[in-house]
Enzyme design. Structure first.
Site, mmCIF file in Angstrom:
data_model
loop_
_atom_site.group_PDB
_atom_site.id
_atom_site.type_symbol
_atom_site.label_atom_id
_atom_site.label_comp_id
_atom_site.label_asym_id
_atom_site.label_seq_id
_atom_site.Cartn_x
_atom_site.Cartn_y
_atom_site.Cartn_z
ATOM 1 N N PRO A 99 -4.592 76.079 32.598
ATOM 2 C CA PRO A 99 -3.192 76.666 32.118
ATOM 3 C C PRO A 99 -3.097 76.378 30.684
ATOM 4 C CG PRO A 99 -2.828 74.917 33.832
ATOM 5 C CD PRO A 99 -4.499 75.296 33.724
ATOM 6 N N GLU A 100 -2.460 77.335 29.937
ATOM 7 C CA GLU A 100 -2.416 76.949 28.409
ATOM 8 C C GLU A 100 -0.866 77.308 28.043
ATOM 9 O OE1 GLU A 100 -4.880 79.525 25.902
ATOM 10 O OE2 GLU A 100 -6.374 80.011 27.435
ATOM 11 N N ARG A 146 -9.513 70.124 42.315
ATOM 12 C CA ARG A 146 -10.648 69.617 41.589
ATOM 13 C C ARG A 146 -10.474 68.235 40.959
ATOM 14 N NH1 ARG A 146 -13.099 74.402 38.195
ATOM 15 N NH2 ARG A 146 -14.427 72.916 37.434
#
Ligand SMILES: [Zn+2]
Length: 283
Positions: A21-22, A126
């Site tokens: 996500p940015e 992850r």
């Protein structure tokens, strides 16, 4: 016991290609969490991941009040009383989910924050995400300018670009220069600004620098308006998804015609990251 307890049912987080996500996605999460969490007291933080356990001690948080939630770069900052910040970076697959009831069957739960009202759940398939305690303003020492602030302007960028031989795309993704831009938005910004991603940063002229600043602000603002881009594990605090992927002009459009000139969009590898561009529109 807790891990088994939490991994019973179908995944909430969709499994797609990992993309971090940015700024717009993180901003969307922050705006979603703010009304739910601000001024709430943390009763307890339960940690189910040894990696997070090494980063913070849950007991430090018990009894503290969440004064504010804000974004800095790609970080989510929970400002707590006592001059302490809880800093979360979602990385590739992290997510924060707020719900009223005690979580019963959610996969990949790494930590659960019990609040006066409801629960905040940190999921991370992850396990690359970061959750750490820090003193207020410490992020400012690590991060560059916020691109949507008035301090991020042509003068600032010109000064930073001077002398840099790095490709402009790599430069834009350097969090110590401008905080929050990653692989997707760097490509969109360069397309709109008409600048080739491989150009040496120092080679940009004043007009191109102005265009780059303008494109940065407009792309990020528009993406926030559309609640970010959904191409990954990203989801908002209420499990909804952004829709800026419908407005992407160049990212992921390999071999498709450029939306401006019709030239076939090409892709190259730039520092290991796939990068799309139009060789006619971007000089
Ligand atoms: Zn084109």
């Amino acid at each position: 016991m807790c891990k088994r307890f939490f991994s019973a049912s179908a995944p909430i987080v969709k499994k797609k290609r990992g993309k971090m996500p940015e700024l717009p996605e993180v901003e969307t999460i922050v705006q979603g969490l703010k009304p739910k969490l601000a001024q709430q007291k943390i009763r307890q933080l339960r940690i189910y991941d040894s990696k997070i356990e090494r980063m913070l001690v849950g007991e430090y948080l018990s009894g503290r009040r969440i004064i504010n939630i804000r974004r800095r770069g790609k970080y989510i900052v929970f400002e707590l009383n006592g001059d302490l910040d809880l800093i979360v970076h979602l990385r590739m697959s992290g997510g924060l989910l707020y719900q009223q009831n005690e979580p019963q069957s959610i996969r990949w739960v790494r930590a659960v924050m019990k609040l006066d009202d409801g629960f905040l759940i940190f999921q991370d398939r992850r396990r690359l995400g970061v959750m750490e305690l820090s003193h207020s303003r410490s992020l400012d020492l690590r991060l560059g300018m916020e691109p949507l602030s008035s301090d991020f302007n042509s003068d600032y960028l010109r000064q930073k670009l001077a002398g840099s031989k790095r490709p402009i795309k790599v430069f834009l993704m350097d969090q110590t220069i401008v905080a929050g831009i990653g692989n997707i938005y760097a490509q969109e910004i360069l397309f709109v600004a008409g600048v080739h991603p491989q150009r040496e940063a120092r080679s940009l002229n004043n007009n191109e620098i102005r265009k780059l600043v303008k494109a940065t602000k407009s792309i990020l603002a528009m993406a926030i308006k559309h609640q970010g881009t959904t191409v990954s594990d990203f989801q908002n605090a209420d499990a909804s998804e952004g829709n800026f992927q419908n407005f992407l002009k160049v990212y992921g459009r390999n071999n498709k015609p450029c939306l401006v000139c019709g030239t076939v969009i090409r892709k190259i590898k730039l520092q290991g990251r796939t990068t799309y561009f139009c060789e006619k529109c971007q000089k």
